[in-house]
Design an enzyme around this catalytic site. Structure first.
Site, PDB file in Angstrom:
ATOM      1  N   CYS A 113       9.729 -66.925 -13.225  1.00 16.28           N
ATOM      2  CA  CYS A 113       8.360 -66.395 -13.278  1.00 16.28           C
ATOM      3  C   CYS A 113       7.324 -67.492 -13.512  1.00 16.28           C
ATOM      4  CB  CYS A 113       8.250 -65.342 -14.373  1.00 16.28           C
ATOM      5  SG  CYS A 113       9.376 -63.970 -14.105  1.00 16.28           S
ATOM      6  N   HIS A 258       0.838 -64.102 -14.669  1.00  8.61           N
ATOM      7  CA  HIS A 258       2.049 -63.607 -14.004  1.00  8.61           C
ATOM      8  C   HIS A 258       2.150 -62.112 -14.274  1.00  8.61           C
ATOM      9  CE1 HIS A 258       6.051 -62.686 -12.949  1.00  8.61           C
ATOM     10  NE2 HIS A 258       6.460 -62.579 -14.199  1.00  8.61           N
ATOM     11  N   ASN A 288       7.013 -56.879 -10.307  1.00  9.07           N
ATOM     12  CA  ASN A 288       7.148 -58.278 -10.713  1.00  9.07           C
ATOM     13  C   ASN A 288       7.776 -59.066  -9.560  1.00  9.07           C
ATOM     14  OD1 ASN A 288       7.898 -60.732 -11.813  1.00  9.07           O
ATOM     15  ND2 ASN A 288       8.714 -59.867 -13.713  1.00  9.07           N
TER      16      ASN A 288
HETATM   17  O1  UT7 Z   1       8.620 -61.892 -16.114  1.00 11.16           O
HETATM   18  C1  UT7 Z   1       9.473 -61.739 -17.179  1.00 11.16           C
HETATM   19  C2  UT7 Z   1      10.423 -60.711 -16.743  1.00 11.16           C
HETATM   20  N1  UT7 Z   1      10.603 -59.558 -17.538  1.00 11.16           N
HETATM   21  C3  UT7 Z   1       9.741 -58.925 -18.322  1.00 11.16           C
HETATM   22  O2  UT7 Z   1       8.640 -59.294 -18.548  1.00 11.16           O
HETATM   23  C4  UT7 Z   1      10.233 -57.657 -18.920  1.00 11.16           C
HETATM   24  C5  UT7 Z   1       9.863 -57.517 -20.354  1.00 11.16           C
HETATM   25  N2  UT7 Z   1      10.344 -56.262 -20.908  1.00 11.16           N
HETATM   26  C6  UT7 Z   1       9.851 -55.072 -20.508  1.00 11.16           C
HETATM   27  O3  UT7 Z   1       8.970 -55.017 -19.683  1.00 11.16           O
HETATM   28  C7  UT7 Z   1      10.384 -53.830 -21.180  1.00 11.16           C
HETATM   29  O4  UT7 Z   1      11.281 -54.193 -22.200  1.00 11.16           O
HETATM   30  C8  UT7 Z   1      11.085 -52.859 -20.174  1.00 11.16           C
HETATM   31  C9  UT7 Z   1      10.037 -52.254 -19.255  1.00 11.16           C
HETATM   32  C10 UT7 Z   1      12.126 -53.595 -19.374  1.00 11.16           C
HETATM   33  C11 UT7 Z   1      11.767 -51.739 -20.943  1.00 11.16           C
HETATM   34  O5  UT7 Z   1      10.860 -51.067 -21.786  1.00 11.16           O
HETATM   35  P1  UT7 Z   1      11.275 -50.740 -23.289  1.00 11.16           P
HETATM   36  O6  UT7 Z   1      10.167 -49.956 -23.856  1.00 11.16           O
HETATM   37  O7  UT7 Z   1      11.602 -52.054 -23.957  1.00 11.16           O
HETATM   38  O8  UT7 Z   1      12.547 -49.823 -23.117  1.00 11.16           O
HETATM   39  P2  UT7 Z   1      14.058 -50.062 -23.605  1.00 11.16           P
HETATM   40  O9  UT7 Z   1      14.707 -51.148 -22.836  1.00 11.16           O
HETATM   41  O10 UT7 Z   1      14.092 -50.155 -25.081  1.00 11.16           O
HETATM   42  O11 UT7 Z   1      14.728 -48.696 -23.168  1.00 11.16           O
HETATM   43  C12 UT7 Z   1      14.288 -47.447 -23.710  1.00 11.16           C
HETATM   44  C13 UT7 Z   1      15.116 -46.350 -23.080  1.00 11.16           C
HETATM   45  C14 UT7 Z   1      16.618 -46.602 -23.126  1.00 11.16           C
HETATM   46  O12 UT7 Z   1      17.259 -45.364 -23.364  1.00 11.16           O
HETATM   47  P3  UT7 Z   1      17.767 -44.965 -24.853  1.00 11.16           P
HETATM   48  O13 UT7 Z   1      18.735 -46.040 -25.249  1.00 11.16           O
HETATM   49  O14 UT7 Z   1      16.526 -44.943 -25.714  1.00 11.16           O
HETATM   50  O15 UT7 Z   1      18.359 -43.629 -24.638  1.00 11.16           O
HETATM   51  C15 UT7 Z   1      16.954 -47.066 -21.743  1.00 11.16           C
HETATM   52  O16 UT7 Z   1      18.284 -46.772 -21.368  1.00 11.16           O
HETATM   53  O17 UT7 Z   1      14.782 -46.228 -21.688  1.00 11.16           O
HETATM   54  C16 UT7 Z   1      15.992 -46.248 -20.922  1.00 11.16           C
HETATM   55  N3  UT7 Z   1      15.689 -46.860 -19.615  1.00 11.16           N
HETATM   56  C17 UT7 Z   1      15.198 -46.147 -18.590  1.00 11.16           C
HETATM   57  N4  UT7 Z   1      14.904 -44.845 -18.448  1.00 11.16           N
HETATM   58  C18 UT7 Z   1      14.408 -44.444 -17.265  1.00 11.16           C
HETATM   59  C19 UT7 Z   1      15.806 -48.151 -19.243  1.00 11.16           C
HETATM   60  N5  UT7 Z   1      15.390 -48.303 -17.978  1.00 11.16           N
HETATM   61  C20 UT7 Z   1      15.014 -47.067 -17.554  1.00 11.16           C
HETATM   62  C21 UT7 Z   1      14.487 -46.581 -16.334  1.00 11.16           C
HETATM   63  N6  UT7 Z   1      14.202 -45.271 -16.238  1.00 11.16           N
HETATM   64  N7  UT7 Z   1      14.255 -47.395 -15.270  1.00 11.16           N
END
Ligand code: UT7
Length: 331
Positions: A113, A258, A288
């Site tokens: 990134c 970014h 992204n």
């Molecule tokens: O350029 C750098 C690259 N990456 C980034 O910048 C990403 C940085 N991180 C993020 O943007 C966020 O952490 C995410 C968008 C990836 C995830 O958001 P979050 O609020 O941190 O969610 P989480 O990973 O804690 O997941 C929450 C819940 C989980 O379920 P449980 O364990 O609470 O039951 C996941 O399994 O959401 C679930 N989950 C989804 N649900 C529906 C994870 N992905 C999905 C999905 N759809 N696509």
């Protein structure tokens, strides 16, 4: 010593648009979850026959036309990607071939990134040193073919998109204008927090059915950790870029960050202390696109008339490595 100016930009994304609802048909996710957590509404995915190099070629032809230049006028290609078409050689030579030129150097920059800003720093140093006068700086990615498009990969599959953005750079003697400074950072202690393990020569064999079965060829991310570091280090890098040039947030015409996650961008804006009109956001349309996100956003911002001669542009990026970077540019 001259400074580096942006002569022209271009971008190209595949025609195929994939909405959040489209994804909800192939994995357990929803428009609501994706929109709330990331701000993304759609992304573009390549179709048969398209590659990173073909996307980059289309973006380059657009920039060349804008600049009134031919491919043969270029002196060097700096190609930033973390999704190369092949394991080796790097994508720069494939783009060079696509452009029908064979006598200029092509280097690949592998900083995910942060790739475009790292690449800008390399190009800027060469231009200021007088080594190359017309540098094609490329950020291009094809993520879609590498994503695990099942529920298992939903935390990453919904975030990433395909696309290419380029800038043609050259020297300027105009007082005060051009790239004022670039600032590059890395902290390898976090390498495995967002990575693709294989194929890789740390494995013997470097690719195998077993590695594929284990999903080692997929991007794996500790989303919350990445989020936490990004929302602190991106604003820090902006502050450094401003301080280095005796500037303040009030001086910023446009921050082109970014495009990783709308919530991260909102935190960056707040931490730096910028108004809505000082930050460019287009993540809702493209997701992204890692190294391509800044040049695509910059091109769109320019098309919308968001930057005029003399304005202050600031770039910031953060991603896998961790690597992060910023730049201050007097337009
Ligand atoms: O350029 C750098 C690259 N990456 C980034 O910048 C990403 C940085 N991180 C993020 O943007 C966020 O952490 C995410 C968008 C990836 C995830 O958001 P979050 O609020 O941190 O969610 P989480 O990973 O804690 O997941 C929450 C819940 C989980 O379920 P449980 O364990 O609470 O039951 C996941 O399994 O959401 C679930 N989950 C989804 N649900 C529906 C994870 N992905 C999905 C999905 N759809 N696509």
């Amino acid at each position: 010593m001259p400074r580096t100016e942006f002569i022209a930009t271009g971008f190209h994304v595949p025609e195929r648009v994939v909405t959040n609802d489209d994804l909800a048909h192939i994995m357990d996710t929803s428009d609501e979850w994706i929109t709330q957590r990331s701000g993304i509404k759609a992304r573009h995915w390549v179709s048969d026959g398209e590659t990173g190099a073909t996307l980059a070629r289309r973006a380059t032809l657009q920039a060349l036309a804008k600049a009134g230049m031919r491919a043969s006028d270029l002196d060097c290609i700096v190609y930033c990607t973390c999704t190369p078409d092949h394991f080796e050689p790097g994508n720069g030579v494939f783009l060079q071939r696509e452009l029908g030129i064979s006598d200029i150097p092509a280097i690949d920059v592998r900083n995910q990134c942060a790739g475009f800003v790292y690449g800008l720093s390399v190009a800027d140093a060469w231009i200021r040193a007088g080594q190359y006068a017309r540098v094609l700086l490329v950020g291009a990615e094809v993520h879609s073919r590498g994503l695990d498009r099942t529920t298992r990969g939903r935390d990453t599959a919904v975030l990433f998109g395909d696309g290419a953005g380029v800038a043609i750079l050259g020297p300027t003697d105009a007082p005060g204008r051009g790239v004022l400074s670039t600032h590059l950072y890395a902290d390898g202690r976090h390498a495995e927090k967002l990575w693709v393990d294989a194929p890789g020569l740390a494995h013997d064999p470097f690719i195998s059915a077993e590695l594929i079965e284990q999903g080692k060829h997929r991007a794996v991310m500790e989303g919350r950790e990445v989020f936490k570091f990004a929302s602190v280090l991106m604003p820090q890098s902006v502050a450094t870029a401003l301080q280095a040039n005796g500037l303040t947030p009030a001086d910023v015409t446009l921050l082109v960050p970014h495009q990783a996650n709308l919530r991260i961008l909102e935190m960056v804006q707040k931490a730096v202390g910028l108004r809505d009109d000082q930050v460019y956001v287009n993540i809702q349309k493209y997701g992204n696109t890692t190294a391509a996100s800044i040049p695509i956003a910059l091109h769109e911002a320019l098309c919308e008339g968001r930057l005029e001669r003399g304005d202050l542009l600031v770039l910031t990026a953060f991603g896998s490595g961790f690597t992060w970077a910023s730049a201050a540019i007097r337009w």
